[in-house]
Enzyme design. Structure first.
Site, PDB file in Angstrom:
ATOM      1  CG  ASN A  91      -0.824  -0.254   2.445  1.00  0.00           C
ATOM      2  OD1 ASN A  91      -0.207  -1.233   2.807  1.00  0.00           O
ATOM      3  ND2 ASN A  91      -1.256   0.651   3.300  1.00  0.00           N
ATOM      4  CG  ASP A  92      -0.087   4.132   2.781  1.00  0.00           C
ATOM      5  OD1 ASP A  92      -1.007   3.598   2.161  1.00  0.00           O
ATOM      6  OD2 ASP A  92      -0.230   4.604   3.931  1.00  0.00           O
TER       7      ASP A  92
HETATM    8  C1  FRU Z   1      -3.171   4.629   4.531  1.00  0.00           C
HETATM    9  C2  FRU Z   1      -2.892   3.896   5.835  1.00  0.00           C
HETATM   10  C3  FRU Z   1      -2.064   4.736   6.789  1.00  0.00           C
HETATM   11  C4  FRU Z   1      -1.396   3.695   7.649  1.00  0.00           C
HETATM   12  C5  FRU Z   1      -1.107   2.608   6.638  1.00  0.00           C
HETATM   13  C6  FRU Z   1      -1.146   1.220   7.170  1.00  0.00           C
HETATM   14  O1  FRU Z   1      -3.428   3.767   3.479  1.00  0.00           O
HETATM   15  O2  FRU Z   1      -4.102   3.489   6.441  1.00  0.00           O
HETATM   16  O3  FRU Z   1      -2.804   5.682   7.530  1.00  0.00           O
HETATM   17  O4  FRU Z   1      -0.247   4.158   8.266  1.00  0.00           O
HETATM   18  O5  FRU Z   1      -2.086   2.749   5.615  1.00  0.00           O
HETATM   19  O6  FRU Z   1      -0.703   0.306   6.195  1.00  0.00           O
END
Ligand code: FRU
Length: 481
Positions: free
Chosen positions: A42-43
């Site tokens: 993800n991020d």
């Molecule tokens: C955003 C999020 C962040 C968190 C991360 C966890 O997509 O929810 O706020 O730190 O992903 O993977």
């Protein structure tokens, strides 16, 4: 506890190795995007230029294609094009991060690389705890954890995370995403002289502040930086309701242009604008590079109800990062353009003047699957121009409505779904197509549409149709490293 870290890192690497054969079979594997070896990405995290290399970390669940306890995977590149996978930077090895090393950022200080991230904990009572943590590296590869540097202030719920750190004059600042006790999303500022002791300055923006009405129950992944004489706050708010063409995705990512006054705890700002008009864009983060550019990466995905239905899940991987984009402010708007280094991917240029009459114009060679396509000097004689991307996603400009729309089949039920924006005039389109993604830059980056799409692998045709006729200069390159 280096031993625990090594054990978790080995376990993660083993999981990736075990899944590799399945992942490699996937016809939708991307070719020039950062994607996980297996599991879920993800991020983007910790974007930084350090000792001659760009470093990009990302949130990674090595074991499954859902959101579990996250690791920080690590990629590095000398040129933003050729990426090398480095050893896993952070694993959830310590009690203060046992349910995930969540998102954060990187800075360079005294020749060392510092990571700031959120230690996510679910305690025995099933409640969330959050710790803002620091890790330091001499070589940019191995990180020594220093533990939490900020505990949760009493004004916020445990939805308090994603530290982004920068330096202004002789002080360090950190902005965090937060939820107030009244369940309102906010961006919170801290400052420090030594990176270890942090002072809580206060909320600088949020739902119900600075002239904003109700603006979501949680703000994630803030970023704050100067650009072209302005200051920009990027934020990913959760809980906005759709409004016309705006806020169509489950969660949003966008920006405010304003002015930070650290002493008055305020960020006076204008209206919120979404950064991307497509289906798959969230949690963007930026870095300032040695060439003075502000470069953005985002997660090319979203946690919504369609997520588990992406076809790559059956090959044990999901999601990717966007291509790197350079940011500028122009006419009160953030403009995004693909970084110029991406030109190194170009192969086999094709150039032609296209004139569409009643028939559609079609490009149908294999080179369209991974391609860069540039349409310049677009002239429409009639009311619309439609571009079919491998007969699976469609981009349509409508002159009388003044709209640009993208359509693709929903991953869950296959029904067509759309995202749109208002656009007075279509002059230029710049498309980056990978095996199962499209990033579409409109009029030099005034608007961008980012999406994943999963056409039949045999369908390689890009076609153009215009009612009443149209013309444009076309350039197309096959892309590959
Ligand atoms: C955003 C999020 C962040 C968190 C991360 C966890 O997509 O929810 O706020 O730190 O992903 O993977």
């Amino acid at each position: 506890m280096v031993l625990k870290h090594n054990h978790l890192a080995e376990r993660a690497n083993r999981a990736a190795e075990e899944n590799q054969a399945a992942v490699n079979e996937d016809p939708y594997r991307l070719s020039f995007h950062i994607q996980p070896p297996s599991g879920l990405l993800n991020d983007p995290n910790g974007l930084v230029y350090f000792k001659g290399q760009y470093h990009v970390f990302y949130q990674w669940n090595p074991y499954e294609t859902n959101h579990g306890a996250k690791y920080w995977a690590h990629m590095a590149s000398p040129d933003l094009v050729n990426w090398e996978e480095l050893p896993i930077a952070l694993t959830p090895s310590e009690p203060y991060e046992k349910n995930g090393c969540y998102s954060g950022s990187a800075i360079v200080n005294d020749g060392r690389l510092y990571l700031f991230y959120t230690g996510n904990v679910k305690n025995e009572a099933g409640e969330r705890e959050t710790y803002q943590c620091m890790a330091v590296s001499e070589d940019g590869i191995h990180f020594e954890k220093k533990g939490p540097v900020i505990n949760l202030p009493e004004e916020y719920t445990a939805h308090f995370r994603d530290p982004k750190v920068w330096k202004k004059e002789d002080k360090w600042y950190m902005v965090l995403g937060a939820q107030t006790l009244e369940k309102k999303g906010a961006a919170v500022l801290f400052s420090s002289r030594d990176l270890e002791n942090w002072k809580h300055i206060g909320k600088i923006a949020g739902s119900g502040m600075n002239g904003l009405g109700d603006f979501g129950y949680m703000w994630e992944c803030p970023d704050l930086f100067p650009l072209d004489g302005k200051e920009i706050l990027l934020i990913s708010p959760q809980g906005l309701k759709p409004e016309g063409f705006q806020y169509q995705n489950l969660f949003q990512s966008g920006y405010f242009i304003g002015q930070l006054d650290e002493k008055k705890e305020s960020f006076a700002h204008g209206a919120f604008a979404e950064l991307d008009r497509g289906f798959d864009f969230y949690a963007p983060q930026t870095m300032h590079d040695h060439k003075g550019r502000r470069i953005l990466f985002a997660w090319m995905g979203m946690t919504d109800e369609q997520e588990p239905y992406q076809p790559t899940v059956s090959y044990h991987w999901i999601h990717a990062l966007t291509l790197p984009r350079e940011l500028h402010v122009k006419g009160g708007k953030l403009i995004q353009t693909p970084v110029e280094e991406l030109r190194a991917l170009r192969r086999n240029e094709m150039k032609k003047e296209v004139r569409i009459e009643a028939e559609k114009a079609t490009l149908s060679d294999a080179a369209c699957v991974r391609a860069e396509i540039l349409l310049e000097d677009i002239r429409l004689d009639g009311n619309s121009l439609t571009i079919s991307l491998r007969e699976h996603a469609f981009l349509k400009f409508n002159v009388t409505e003044g709209t640009l729309q993208v359509e693709r089949p929903d991953f869950k039920d296959g029904q067509p779904e759309t995202r749109s924006c208002l656009l007075e005039k279509l002059e230029k389109l710049h498309l980056f197509l990978d095996t199962s993604s499209a990033e579409i830059f409109v009029n030099g980056g005034e608007e961008v549409f980012t999406l994943r799409y999963f056409p039949s692998p045999e369908n390689e045709a890009i076609s153009f149709e215009a009612d009443g006729g149209a013309s444009f200069h076309l350039r197309k390159w096959e892309l590959g490293t």
